[in-house]
Design a protein around this motif. Structure first.
Motif, PDB file in Angstrom:
ATOM      1  N   VAL A  32      31.195 -20.623  10.148  1.00  0.00           N
ATOM      2  CA  VAL A  32      30.835 -19.207   9.989  1.00  0.00           C
ATOM      3  C   VAL A  32      31.754 -18.480   9.012  1.00  0.00           C
ATOM      4  N   GLU A  33      33.054 -18.663   9.162  1.00  0.00           N
ATOM      5  CA  GLU A  33      34.001 -17.962   8.282  1.00  0.00           C
ATOM      6  C   GLU A  33      33.819 -18.394   6.828  1.00  0.00           C
ATOM      7  N   SER A  83      30.760 -16.865   5.431  1.00  0.00           N
ATOM      8  CA  SER A  83      30.995 -15.441   5.146  1.00  0.00           C
ATOM      9  C   SER A  83      31.572 -15.262   3.747  1.00  0.00           C
ATOM     10  N   ARG A  84      32.493 -16.150   3.381  1.00  0.00           N
ATOM     11  CA  ARG A  84      33.090 -16.071   2.036  1.00  0.00           C
ATOM     12  C   ARG A  84      32.046 -16.384   0.956  1.00  0.00           C
ATOM     13  N   LYS A 128      28.828 -15.952   1.220  1.00  0.00           N
ATOM     14  CA  LYS A 128      27.893 -14.815   1.178  1.00  0.00           C
ATOM     15  C   LYS A 128      28.472 -13.677   0.334  1.00  0.00           C
ATOM     16  N   ARG A 129      29.749 -13.392   0.538  1.00  0.00           N
ATOM     17  CA  ARG A 129      30.382 -12.323  -0.246  1.00  0.00           C
ATOM     18  C   ARG A 129      30.393 -12.675  -1.736  1.00  0.00           C
ATOM     19  N   GLU A 133      22.382 -10.848   7.302  1.00  0.00           N
ATOM     20  CA  GLU A 133      23.402 -11.254   8.261  1.00  0.00           C
ATOM     21  C   GLU A 133      23.704 -12.741   8.136  1.00  0.00           C
ATOM     22  N   ILE A 134      24.575 -13.218   9.051  1.00  0.00           N
ATOM     23  CA  ILE A 134      24.783 -14.652   9.269  1.00  0.00           C
ATOM     24  C   ILE A 134      24.457 -14.890  10.738  1.00  0.00           C
TER      25      ILE A 134
END
Length: 364
Positions: free
Chosen positions: A295-296, A299-300, A302-303, A360-361
């Motif tokens: 997940v983390e 997130s990176r 996705k950003r 979202e994720i």
């Protein structure tokens, strides 16, 4: 005189008893022999089935099966050649590679053509060590006996299996039944893995992103993924791609898809399988990684994707327009031995049915 007759009768009874006993022992030994043979064949068949279930390519599976035949049945040389519809491919052999060209063209030799046409085995041998088999070239003197088995699947010719010995008359008087059983097992294996072979080779490469299509994940990519018992499958889509296409044109939309693909490529390990799933959707298999660990990292990514900017000139208002992608991610768990396509189907359904504004994720 009477005593002599009695002795003769007794001897005859003893001899007859011994004959009956020997016949009984022979039947028992033969029964044990047949049982042992059946057990041995079942073990080989089990080895075949275990090979089919392995997470390896179809080519590797055929080679493993050929090695099993050589070891279990004490075969000197064994070669499997398959016709793929366009050409003959030598799939497995323990002979010298410089002889491959000859061995994969045995179908052109008149010696074996009747065998292929009639779907029957062909046994050939020489009578002395100085002779060579007719299909051999000047540099091929290793084999003195050979048995050729044409291979058919549902009455369709698909190649041949040939075994060879370095001894003349090596297969004389041999029960060919066992080899017929082996041949049928080889055919069963080839038939089974032909479906895997189709999946492994059906994928295509997307001309814009250079990524493989979704089929790659189900075939060759799966060999990498299945090195682990559990992996995370991620799918994401570019939510605003239709809007970009409508307002700024498909050329800009294609440019955005390329930039997104390149951004992900530079951020993930080569151990992960990244494909263009369909249209604006992409899929990543994080091999051997749990969802919580992913997940983390996602997130990176996705950003990084949403920081992409395509700058256009607005000639009418004489200013610049910046376009960025909006993405939506969903994650699921894949367990080795189950269908990856079932996981990706659920992820795709989620992205198709969720709120179009969602970015979202999500984990399902």
């Amino acid at each position: 005189m009477l005593g002599l007759i009695v002795v003769i009768v007794i001897l005859l009874i003893v001899v007859l008893g011994l004959i009956i006993y020997n016949i009984s022992i022979y039947k028992k030994v033969k029964g044990l022999s047949n049982t042992s043979e059946k057990i041995a064949n079942l073990r080989v068949l089990q080895d075949f089935m275990d090979t089919i279930g392995k997470s390896t390519s179809t080519d590797d599976k055929i080679k493993i099966i050929n090695d099993i035949l050589i070891e279990k049945y004490d075969i000197k040389y064994s070669t499997i050649v398959v016709f793929n519809g366009a050409e003959y491919i030598l799939k497995a052999s323990n002979i010298d590679e410089r002889l491959y060209e000859t061995m994969k063209n045995l179908h052109t030799d008149p010696l074996f053509q009747d065998s292929i046409q009639n779907a029957v085995p062909k046994y050939v041998t020489v009578n002395n060590p100085n002779e060579r088999l007719s299909y051999q070239r000047n540099d091929m003197t290793r084999a003195k006996s050979a048995m050729f088995f044409p291979l058919y699947i549902d009455n369709i010719y698909i190649g041949y299996w040939i075994i060879e010995s370095d001894t003349e008359h090596a297969f004389d008087g041999m029960d060919t039944g066992i080899f017929e059983i082996i041949r049928e097992n080889i055919i069963s294996v080839l038939k089974t893995i032909s479906y895997q072979n189709t999946i492994e080779n059906i994928y295509r490469t997307d001309k814009f992103t250079g990524l493989n299509s979704a089929e790659y994940m189900y075939g060759k990519g799966k060999l990498t993924i299945d090195r682990y018992s559990r992996s995370t499958i991620c799918m994401f889509t570019i939510n605003n791609i239709e809007q970009i296409n409508e307002i700024y044109g498909r050329k800009v939309g294609t440019q955005m898809i390329i930039k997104v693909a390149n951004t992900v490529k530079t951020n993930i390990s080569s151990d992960y399988v990244f494909v263009r799933y369909m249209g604006p959707k992409f899929a990543i298999a994080f091999s051997g990684t749990e969802i919580e660990e992913t997940v983390e990292f996602i997130s990176r990514i996705k950003r990084s994707i949403e920081e992409i900017k395509i700058v256009l000139e607005d000639k009418k208002n004489k200013n610049k327009i910046e376009i960025s992608p909006i993405t939506n991610f969903v994650l699921g768990t894949y367990y080795k031995g189950t269908g990856i396509e079932e996981v990706t189907k659920k992820l795709e359904e989620y992205l198709d049915n969720c709120d179009k504004e969602e970015s979202e994720i999500s984990c399902i």
